[in-house]
Design an enzyme around this catalytic site. Structure first.
Site, PDB file in Angstrom:
ATOM      1  NE  ARG A  52      -2.453  -1.616   6.795  1.00 46.65           N
ATOM      2  CZ  ARG A  52      -2.402  -2.200   5.604  1.00 46.65           C
ATOM      3  NH1 ARG A  52      -3.104  -3.289   5.394  1.00 46.65           N
ATOM      4  NH2 ARG A  52      -1.661  -1.694   4.646  1.00 46.65           N
ATOM      5  NE  ARG A  78      -0.426   1.947   1.598  1.00 48.75           N
ATOM      6  CZ  ARG A  78      -1.508   1.943   2.395  1.00 48.75           C
ATOM      7  NH1 ARG A  78      -1.723   2.942   3.217  1.00 48.75           N
ATOM      8  NH2 ARG A  78      -2.345   0.956   2.336  1.00 48.75           N
ATOM      9  CE  LYS A 135      -2.875  -6.178  -3.253  1.00 46.55           C
ATOM     10  NZ  LYS A 135      -3.246  -4.753  -3.201  1.00 46.55           N
ATOM     11  NE  ARG A 165       2.722  -3.428  -2.575  1.00 49.06           N
ATOM     12  CZ  ARG A 165       1.815  -3.953  -1.747  1.00 49.06           C
ATOM     13  NH1 ARG A 165       1.836  -5.229  -1.450  1.00 49.06           N
ATOM     14  NH2 ARG A 165       0.897  -3.177  -1.237  1.00 49.06           N
ATOM     15  NE  ARG A 172      -6.572  -1.388   4.866  1.00 47.81           N
ATOM     16  CZ  ARG A 172      -5.966  -1.949   3.818  1.00 47.81           C
ATOM     17  NH1 ARG A 172      -6.520  -2.983   3.203  1.00 47.81           N
ATOM     18  NH2 ARG A 172      -4.837  -1.491   3.358  1.00 47.81           N
TER      19      ARG A 172
HETATM   20  P1  ADP Z   1      -1.889  -2.423   0.797  1.00 42.85           P
HETATM   21  O1  ADP Z   1      -3.272  -2.363   1.312  1.00 42.85           O
HETATM   22  O2  ADP Z   1      -1.237  -1.088   0.754  1.00 42.85           O
HETATM   23  O3  ADP Z   1      -1.781  -3.185  -0.471  1.00 42.85           O
HETATM   24  P2  ADP Z   1      -0.232  -4.419   2.175  1.00 42.85           P
HETATM   25  O4  ADP Z   1      -0.696  -4.941   3.487  1.00 42.85           O
HETATM   26  O5  ADP Z   1      -0.212  -5.349   1.021  1.00 42.85           O
HETATM   27  O6  ADP Z   1      -1.093  -3.139   1.924  1.00 42.85           O
HETATM   28  O7  ADP Z   1       1.243  -3.816   2.322  1.00 42.85           O
HETATM   29  C1  ADP Z   1       1.560  -2.834   3.295  1.00 42.85           C
HETATM   30  C2  ADP Z   1       2.976  -2.304   3.071  1.00 42.85           C
HETATM   31  O8  ADP Z   1       3.926  -3.376   3.170  1.00 42.85           O
HETATM   32  C3  ADP Z   1       3.241  -1.700   1.690  1.00 42.85           C
HETATM   33  O9  ADP Z   1       2.852  -0.348   1.601  1.00 42.85           O
HETATM   34  C4  ADP Z   1       4.765  -1.883   1.570  1.00 42.85           C
HETATM   35  O10 ADP Z   1       5.477  -0.912   2.316  1.00 42.85           O
HETATM   36  C5  ADP Z   1       5.004  -3.227   2.241  1.00 42.85           C
HETATM   37  N1  ADP Z   1       4.975  -4.343   1.267  1.00 42.85           N
HETATM   38  C6  ADP Z   1       4.042  -5.351   1.201  1.00 42.85           C
HETATM   39  N2  ADP Z   1       4.309  -6.186   0.185  1.00 42.85           N
HETATM   40  C7  ADP Z   1       5.438  -5.712  -0.416  1.00 42.85           C
HETATM   41  C8  ADP Z   1       6.214  -6.097  -1.546  1.00 42.85           C
HETATM   42  N3  ADP Z   1       5.902  -7.179  -2.274  1.00 42.85           N
HETATM   43  N4  ADP Z   1       7.307  -5.352  -1.877  1.00 42.85           N
HETATM   44  C9  ADP Z   1       7.650  -4.288  -1.164  1.00 42.85           C
HETATM   45  N5  ADP Z   1       6.957  -3.839  -0.102  1.00 42.85           N
HETATM   46  C10 ADP Z   1       5.866  -4.534   0.272  1.00 42.85           C
END
Ligand code: ADP
Length: 193
Positions: free
Chosen positions: A133, A145, A14, A88, A127
């Site tokens: 990360r 996750r 994404k 989400r 990654r």
């Molecule tokens: P991923 O590669 O897991 O999709 P992101 O960079 O989008 O990673 O998100 C990393 C973390 O940030 C998630 O695991 C969550 O803890 C938090 N997070 C991001 N966006 C949201 C959201 N819309 N609602 C709740 N938590 C979020």
């Protein structure tokens, strides 16, 4: 002007695709993961709170995210936007519908990047090694996750499908190919619009 929502499991691509479309169509990208990581890095109270959830592979509470996205969407009436990582949960999706109604805005498409679980796990582990990360370094956190994704985020597929807004894209292809498919989809829809 473009307004897009990206859906898909962690590691679906994404962020990568949102970034590319953001550059091509000169549309601001709102990545909630990036916004949260910036808060963590700056050690703000919000960041300190969010870090606990992120490191555990849990979602940060809805109120925090809804507030964050709301303030940004209010500032972007004319340029459009690309949402990456939000909504989400169903509560976030409902809040977004209401916010857009208030703002008199609508989205063009919800783009669901489909990638099998085993591919996602392998990508996230890679990654974690490359980018350091912390939530990608530990397989247990990655699996958590994915579980959270299935329970809380996957229901959004039906939510947007029911509205007739969901577009499915095979995310298990090289990045350039996925990008090409997305552009074809967006431009095809524009021409017929
Ligand atoms: P991923 O590669 O897991 O999709 P992101 O960079 O989008 O990673 O998100 C990393 C973390 O940030 C998630 O695991 C969550 O803890 C938090 N997070 C991001 N966006 C949201 C959201 N819309 N609602 C709740 N938590 C979020």
């Amino acid at each position: 002007m473009l307004r897009l929502i990206f859906l898909g499991p962690p590691g679906a691509g994404k962020g990568t695709q949102a970034e590319r479309l953001s550059a091509i169509y000169r549309t601001p990208k709102i990545s909630t993961g990036d916004l949260l990581r910036a808060e963590v890095k700056a050690q703000t109270p919000l960041g300190q709170q969010a870090k606990v959830y992120m490191d555990a592979g849990e979602l940060v509470p809805d109120e925090v995210l809804i507030g964050m996205v709301k303030s940004r969407l209010q500032q972007l009436p004319e340029q459009g936007w690309i949402l990456d990582g939000f909504p989400r949960t169903l509560a976030q999706a409902e809040a977004l519908e209401e916010l857009l109604r208030e703002l008199g805005q609508d989205y063009d498409h919800v783009l669901n990047l489909e990638v099998p679980d085993e591919v996602v796990v392998a990508r996230l582990l890679a990654r974690g090694k490359e980018q350091g990360r912390s939530d990608d370094a530990d397989e247990a956190v990655i699996l958590k996750r994915l579980q959270v994704y299935r329970q809380q985020t996957a229901p959004l597929i039906d939510f947007y499908e029911a509205k007739g807004r969901l577009r499915r894209i095979n995310g298990n292809q090289p990045m350039e190919v996925v990008q090409q498919h997305l552009q074809t989809l967006l431009e095809g829809c524009r021409r017929t619009a």
